[in-house]
Design a protein around this motif. Structure first.
Motif, PDB file in Angstrom:
ATOM      1  N   LEU A 194       0.856  -1.306  -0.528  1.00  0.00           N
ATOM      2  CA  LEU A 194      -0.148  -0.114  -0.068  1.00  0.00           C
ATOM      3  C   LEU A 194       1.224   1.596  -0.225  1.00  0.00           C
ATOM      4  O   LEU A 194       1.581   1.687   0.570  1.00  0.00           O
ATOM      5  N   ASP A 195       0.376   2.564  -0.732  1.00  0.00           N
ATOM      6  CA  ASP A 195       0.593   3.935  -1.092  1.00  0.00           C
ATOM      7  C   ASP A 195       0.534   4.366   1.088  1.00  0.00           C
ATOM      8  O   ASP A 195      -1.134   4.620   1.058  1.00  0.00           O
ATOM      9  N   ILE A 196       1.645   4.368   1.303  1.00  0.00           N
ATOM     10  CA  ILE A 196       0.929   5.649   2.545  1.00  0.00           C
ATOM     11  C   ILE A 196       0.552   6.885   2.460  1.00  0.00           C
ATOM     12  O   ILE A 196       0.729   7.268   1.936  1.00  0.00           O
ATOM     13  N   ASN A 197      -0.159   7.070   3.340  1.00  0.00           N
ATOM     14  CA  ASN A 197      -1.087   8.836   2.921  1.00  0.00           C
ATOM     15  C   ASN A 197      -1.905   8.762   1.162  1.00  0.00           C
ATOM     16  O   ASN A 197      -2.561   9.911   1.014  1.00  0.00           O
ATOM     17  N   SER A 198      -2.472   7.524   0.734  1.00  0.00           N
ATOM     18  CA  SER A 198      -2.597   7.142  -0.297  1.00  0.00           C
ATOM     19  C   SER A 198      -4.437   6.973  -0.549  1.00  0.00           C
ATOM     20  O   SER A 198      -4.801   5.897   0.432  1.00  0.00           O
ATOM     21  N   CYS A 199      -4.877   7.321  -1.100  1.00  0.00           N
ATOM     22  CA  CYS A 199      -6.062   6.690  -1.781  1.00  0.00           C
ATOM     23  C   CYS A 199      -6.132   4.785  -1.915  1.00  0.00           C
ATOM     24  O   CYS A 199      -5.621   5.002  -2.850  1.00  0.00           O
ATOM     25  N   THR A 200      -6.229   4.070  -1.410  1.00  0.00           N
ATOM     26  CA  THR A 200      -6.748   3.047  -2.609  1.00  0.00           C
ATOM     27  C   THR A 200      -8.146   2.706  -2.568  1.00  0.00           C
ATOM     28  O   THR A 200      -9.112   2.370  -1.881  1.00  0.00           O
ATOM     29  N   ALA A 201      -8.875   2.017  -4.063  1.00  0.00           N
ATOM     30  CA  ALA A 201     -10.272   2.153  -3.985  1.00  0.00           C
ATOM     31  C   ALA A 201     -10.437   0.687  -4.139  1.00  0.00           C
ATOM     32  O   ALA A 201      -9.485   0.443  -4.615  1.00  0.00           O
ATOM     33  N   LEU A 202     -11.299   0.169  -3.539  1.00  0.00           N
ATOM     34  CA  LEU A 202     -11.850  -1.005  -3.515  1.00  0.00           C
ATOM     35  C   LEU A 202     -11.207  -1.634  -5.434  1.00  0.00           C
ATOM     36  O   LEU A 202     -12.052  -0.035  -6.034  1.00  0.00           O
ATOM     37  N   PRO A 203     -11.721  -2.575  -5.644  1.00  0.00           N
ATOM     38  CA  PRO A 203     -11.953  -2.996  -7.209  1.00  0.00           C
ATOM     39  C   PRO A 203     -13.413  -2.499  -7.384  1.00  0.00           C
ATOM     40  O   PRO A 203     -14.085  -2.549  -6.813  1.00  0.00           O
ATOM     41  N   ALA A 204     -13.410  -2.165  -8.714  1.00  0.00           N
ATOM     42  CA  ALA A 204     -14.961  -1.564  -9.127  1.00  0.00           C
ATOM     43  C   ALA A 204     -16.285  -2.605  -9.219  1.00  0.00           C
ATOM     44  O   ALA A 204     -15.963  -4.024  -9.427  1.00  0.00           O
ATOM     45  N   GLY A 205     -16.959  -1.998  -8.604  1.00  0.00           N
ATOM     46  CA  GLY A 205     -17.936  -2.739  -8.092  1.00  0.00           C
ATOM     47  C   GLY A 205     -18.247  -2.954  -6.869  1.00  0.00           C
ATOM     48  O   GLY A 205     -19.426  -4.035  -6.942  1.00  0.00           O
ATOM     49  N   THR A 206     -17.401  -3.122  -6.484  1.00  0.00           N
ATOM     50  CA  THR A 206     -16.707  -4.171  -4.673  1.00  0.00           C
ATOM     51  C   THR A 206     -17.086  -3.167  -3.813  1.00  0.00           C
ATOM     52  O   THR A 206     -17.111  -1.897  -3.911  1.00  0.00           O
ATOM     53  N   SER A 207     -17.037  -3.519  -2.611  1.00  0.00           N
ATOM     54  CA  SER A 207     -17.794  -2.268  -1.544  1.00  0.00           C
ATOM     55  C   SER A 207     -17.047  -3.626   0.521  1.00  0.00           C
ATOM     56  O   SER A 207     -17.641  -4.614  -0.779  1.00  0.00           O
ATOM     57  N   ALA A 208     -17.244  -2.713   0.527  1.00  0.00           N
ATOM     58  CA  ALA A 208     -17.073  -3.751   2.212  1.00  0.00           C
ATOM     59  C   ALA A 208     -18.034  -3.049   2.876  1.00  0.00           C
ATOM     60  O   ALA A 208     -18.266  -1.780   3.866  1.00  0.00           O
ATOM     61  N   GLN A 209     -18.560  -4.001   4.519  1.00  0.00           N
ATOM     62  CA  GLN A 209     -19.479  -3.668   5.522  1.00  0.00           C
ATOM     63  C   GLN A 209     -19.057  -4.147   6.195  1.00  0.00           C
ATOM     64  O   GLN A 209     -20.276  -3.977   7.153  1.00  0.00           O
ATOM     65  N   SER A 210     -17.600  -4.966   6.946  1.00  0.00           N
ATOM     66  CA  SER A 210     -17.005  -4.758   7.998  1.00  0.00           C
ATOM     67  C   SER A 210     -15.553  -5.433   7.451  1.00  0.00           C
ATOM     68  O   SER A 210     -15.226  -5.489   6.992  1.00  0.00           O
ATOM     69  N   LEU A 211     -14.247  -5.004   8.513  1.00  0.00           N
ATOM     70  CA  LEU A 211     -13.045  -4.602   8.507  1.00  0.00           C
ATOM     71  C   LEU A 211     -12.532  -4.874  10.238  1.00  0.00           C
ATOM     72  O   LEU A 211     -13.319  -4.831  11.018  1.00  0.00           O
ATOM     73  N   PRO A 253     -21.533   1.781   8.909  1.00  0.00           N
ATOM     74  CA  PRO A 253     -22.320   2.707   9.023  1.00  0.00           C
ATOM     75  C   PRO A 253     -22.895   2.749   7.383  1.00  0.00           C
ATOM     76  O   PRO A 253     -23.934   3.709   6.967  1.00  0.00           O
ATOM     77  N   TYR A 254     -21.519   2.711   6.823  1.00  0.00           N
ATOM     78  CA  TYR A 254     -21.368   2.892   5.163  1.00  0.00           C
ATOM     79  C   TYR A 254     -21.229   1.842   4.640  1.00  0.00           C
ATOM     80  O   TYR A 254     -20.587   1.215   4.835  1.00  0.00           O
ATOM     81  N   LEU A 255     -21.256   1.579   3.122  1.00  0.00           N
ATOM     82  CA  LEU A 255     -20.783   1.389   2.369  1.00  0.00           C
ATOM     83  C   LEU A 255     -19.171   1.149   2.425  1.00  0.00           C
ATOM     84  O   LEU A 255     -18.919   2.605   1.710  1.00  0.00           O
ATOM     85  N   VAL A 256     -17.954   0.739   2.309  1.00  0.00           N
ATOM     86  CA  VAL A 256     -16.635   1.350   2.243  1.00  0.00           C
ATOM     87  C   VAL A 256     -16.011   0.304   0.463  1.00  0.00           C
ATOM     88  O   VAL A 256     -16.178  -0.048  -0.108  1.00  0.00           O
ATOM     89  N   ARG A 257     -16.042   1.682   0.395  1.00  0.00           N
ATOM     90  CA  ARG A 257     -15.497   1.737  -1.347  1.00  0.00           C
ATOM     91  C   ARG A 257     -13.878   2.054  -1.412  1.00  0.00           C
ATOM     92  O   ARG A 257     -13.054   1.911  -2.834  1.00  0.00           O
ATOM     93  N   ALA A 258     -13.636   2.466  -0.451  1.00  0.00           N
ATOM     94  CA  ALA A 258     -11.971   2.822  -0.101  1.00  0.00           C
ATOM     95  C   ALA A 258     -10.986   3.144   0.862  1.00  0.00           C
ATOM     96  O   ALA A 258     -12.006   2.982   2.193  1.00  0.00           O
ATOM     97  N   PHE A 259     -10.263   3.336   1.290  1.00  0.00           N
ATOM     98  CA  PHE A 259      -9.644   3.561   2.507  1.00  0.00           C
ATOM     99  C   PHE A 259      -7.798   4.258   2.206  1.00  0.00           C
ATOM    100  O   PHE A 259      -7.697   3.844   1.047  1.00  0.00           O
TER     101      PHE A 259
END
Length: 133
Positions: free
Chosen positions: A69-86, A122-128
């Motif tokens: 991972l790149d620190i302090n950079s946006c990492t998008a989840l693959p297109a069309g996917t999301s996360a609900q727990s982590l 509380p929301y669909l996670v699409r990036a981190f």
């Protein structure tokens, strides 16, 4: 002029604070322990950020390691996917975003890196973003 005792004022204040606290939604740091949920712990190794497609650590799991991972950079989840727990076991704070571009116009929340177990976002996670310590 009516006066009240300091003890009565303190009691009223404490009751008011408790009543207001019940109305405020929990924050990630207060609502999620730094340990596995009761029962069988989901697989997420030390040093990983694990995201699941469904609540309660169900569905497809994605595992990310700091070395990729790149620190302090946006990492998008693959297109069309999301996360609900982590689970954050990466050792650094991680901010999850509703937006795939890490835009702060949508929902976002930062979780400490000391072992956060979030069974339902509380929301669909699409990036981190992973932050420096």
């Amino acid at each position: 002029m009516r006066t009240s005792s300091p003890a009565r004022s303190t009691t009223v204040l404490a009751a008011t604070v408790l009543a207001l606290a019940a109305l405020i939604p929990s924050t990630a740091s207060a609502a999620h322990a730094a340990g596995p949920p009761p029962g069988k712990a989901p697989a997420c190794a030390t040093g990983q950020l694990c995201l699941w497609a469904k609540p309660e650590f169900k569905g497809t799991r994605q595992a990310h390691e700091l070395s990729t991972l790149d620190i302090n950079s946006c990492t998008a989840l693959p297109a069309g996917t999301s996360a609900q727990s982590l689970i954050n076991r990466i050792g650094r704070p991680v901010t999850t975003y509703q937006s795939a571009e890490c835009a702060e116009t949508g929902e976002f929340q930062t979780y400490p890196g000391d072992g956060v177990w979030l069974p339902e976002s509380p929301y669909l996670v699409r990036a981190f973003k992973v932050w420096e310590r």
